[in-house]
Enzyme design. Structure first.
Site, PDB file in Angstrom:
ATOM      1  N   ARG A  87       0.946  -1.248  -0.106  1.00 26.24           N
ATOM      2  CA  ARG A  87       0.050   0.013  -0.121  1.00 26.24           C
ATOM      3  C   ARG A  87       0.858   1.368   0.080  1.00 26.24           C
ATOM      4  NH1 ARG A  87      -5.131   0.025   3.842  1.00 26.24           N
ATOM      5  NH2 ARG A  87      -5.920   1.662   2.094  1.00 26.24           N
ATOM      6  N   ASP A 226      -2.412   9.156   7.452  1.00 26.53           N
ATOM      7  CA  ASP A 226      -1.702   8.020   6.818  1.00 26.53           C
ATOM      8  C   ASP A 226      -0.147   8.572   6.582  1.00 26.53           C
ATOM      9  OD1 ASP A 226      -4.682   7.113   6.172  1.00 26.53           O
ATOM     10  OD2 ASP A 226      -3.215   5.422   6.244  1.00 26.53           O
ATOM     11  N   ASN A 236      -5.114  11.574   4.703  1.00 22.32           N
ATOM     12  CA  ASN A 236      -5.890  10.525   5.477  1.00 22.32           C
ATOM     13  C   ASN A 236      -6.973   9.974   4.666  1.00 22.32           C
ATOM     14  OD1 ASN A 236      -6.258   9.299   8.312  1.00 22.32           O
ATOM     15  ND2 ASN A 236      -7.974  10.335   8.051  1.00 22.32           N
ATOM     16  N   LYS A 237      -7.913   9.053   4.963  1.00 24.90           N
ATOM     17  CA  LYS A 237      -8.880   8.450   4.553  1.00 24.90           C
ATOM     18  C   LYS A 237      -9.658   9.326   3.441  1.00 24.90           C
ATOM     19  CE  LYS A 237      -9.655   4.969   4.023  1.00 24.90           C
ATOM     20  NZ  LYS A 237      -8.884   4.358   2.875  1.00 24.90           N
TER      21      LYS A 237
HETATM   22  O1  MRU Z   1      -7.440   2.555   4.245  1.00 23.37           O
HETATM   23  P1  MRU Z   1      -7.161   2.384   5.399  1.00 23.37           P
HETATM   24  O2  MRU Z   1      -8.362   1.709   6.444  1.00 23.37           O
HETATM   25  O3  MRU Z   1      -5.997   1.550   6.070  1.00 23.37           O
HETATM   26  O4  MRU Z   1      -7.092   3.932   6.138  1.00 23.37           O
HETATM   27  C1  MRU Z   1      -6.829   4.376   7.291  1.00 23.37           C
HETATM   28  C2  MRU Z   1      -7.128   5.714   7.584  1.00 23.37           C
HETATM   29  O5  MRU Z   1      -7.347   6.548   6.776  1.00 23.37           O
HETATM   30  C3  MRU Z   1      -6.677   6.074   9.129  1.00 23.37           C
HETATM   31  O6  MRU Z   1      -7.363   7.292   9.547  1.00 23.37           O
HETATM   32  C4  MRU Z   1      -5.105   6.067   9.306  1.00 23.37           C
HETATM   33  O7  MRU Z   1      -4.268   5.093   8.855  1.00 23.37           O
HETATM   34  C5  MRU Z   1      -4.711   6.469  10.609  1.00 23.37           C
HETATM   35  S1  MRU Z   1      -4.879   5.056  11.680  1.00 23.37           S
HETATM   36  C6  MRU Z   1      -4.290   5.665  13.270  1.00 23.37           C
END
Ligand code: MRU
Length: 343
Positions: A87, A226, A236-237
């Site tokens: 990823r 992220d 972030n997401k």
């Molecule tokens: O695609 P994901 O579920 O891995 O995305 C996660 C997020 O966006 C979280 O907000 C981020 O990883 C922070 S986790 C402490």
């Protein structure tokens, strides 16, 4: 993490007898399954399929994947390269792999490096909880997005840490959980964790943020990260950026809770952060049932970048930092660290 209110405690991911064990996050909230992974390819696939997800949890899984590779006699550099290709956006994946490889170069085992990383991950989250607790005031209504709870880290969580600390201090507050299309980490995982913790909450569709903020129903927006660029721009997401813009428009503070391992000193700003695109089916289908007309295409961007000017502060293990504090820290970072690329 307490499961079903029982005293049994589980981490998100751990190593036991040369086997990586992890909670299968695709099965939650309906089934609590623990998977056993025996080689580095299994770990890489678990990251790609989001069996494990959340930036620090992905980093810990990769670190344990290297410990598995070491135990099986697999070439560590090849294992590290495979894990790096899983990823692209989350910085913790790359910082964790680099950290374990450095430990090995320094004479430790990959296993020792991974175990140390997992311990530190938990400590960092607890520190985030201690620092962030003061932002969570009695009666507050907090909006969050995706899942930055215990499931997104080895344990404890980033966003979840201040929430739990404030709850333990006797404060009552309410959390709006943005459902987080298309993988529904909010509706499935954050709602499950808040329920386990007994924290009052409601799930809203992602598009409800505007209405809630316009009505004055949100006092604080709190999300994870992220990857944080050196100037404070934060990936972030997908769906985080619109919430930040809305928060600023309505005068509501917007905080990012993340460990310093999420900062990529080599990325000058958000444009340097790679944005993962995931399979179209995640959008076009719900639980395997097609919802869009046959032949319709989708673009499945997994993350967006919030420019630093929309971010009130970062809740880190070092304390609450302003984007300007990050920029100052970058100036103090050795050039070697800045230059290291994470891809
Ligand atoms: O695609 P994901 O579920 O891995 O995305 C996660 C997020 O966006 C979280 O907000 C981020 O990883 C922070 S986790 C402490």
């Amino acid at each position: 993490m307490i499961v079903d209110g029982s005293p049994r405690e589980l981490k998100t991911v751990w190593l036991e007898d040369d086997v990586v064990k992890m909670i299968d996050q695709r099965a939650l909230p309906h089934d609590l399954r623990v998977l056993e992974l025996r080689d580095v390819e299994d770990v890489a696939r678990a990251i790609e399929t989001m069996t494990i997800r959340g930036a620090p949890a992905i980093g810990a899984a990769a670190a344990y994947g290297l410990a598995l590779a070491e135990a099986r006699g697999t070439d560590l550099r090849r294992a590290a390269d495979r894990l790096r290709r899983t990823r692209p956006t989350g910085q913790d994946l790359f910082s964790a792999i680099d950290r374990v490889m450095r430990a090995v170069e320094g004479g430790s085992s990959a296993r020792e490096g991974a175990e140390a990383l997992a311990r530190e991950d938990e400590e960092r989250c607890r520190a985030i909880g201690r620092h962030g607790k003061r932002l969570i005031k009695e009666g507050m209504r907090i909006l969050t997005h995706c899942n930055a709870g215990a499931l997104a880290t080895v344990d404890v969580g980033t966003v979840m840490a201040p929430l739990r600390a404030a709850r333990d201090a006797g404060r009552e507050f309410f959390v709006y959980v943005s459902e987080t299309r298309p993988r529904l980490q909010g509706a499935r995982l954050t709602a499950w964790e808040l329920g386990q913790e007994g924290i009052d909450h409601a799930v809203v569709v992602d598009g409800a943020a505007g209405l809630l903020l316009q009505r004055g129903d949100v006092d604080l927006v709190l999300v994870g990260a992220d990857r944080i660029a050196a100037n404070g721009d934060t990936a972030n997401k997908i769906g985080t950026y619109p919430k930040a813009v809305l928060a600023k428009a309505h005068g509501v503070p917007f905080y990012v809770a993340a460990p310093m391992t999420t900062v990529d000193w080599g990325a000058r700003n958000g444009r340097a952060i790679p944005i993962e695109e995931r399979p179209e089916e995640e959008i076009l289908e719900v639980d395997g049932v097609r919802i869009a007309p046959k032949g319709t295409r989708a673009r499945n961007f997994a993350f967006d970048v919030t420019p630093a000017r929309f971010i009130t502060g970062f809740i880190t293990e070092l304390g609450i930092l302003k984007p300007a504090d990050l920029r100052k820290r970058r100036r103090g970072t050795p050039r070697r660290t800045r230059a290291r690329t994470s891809k």
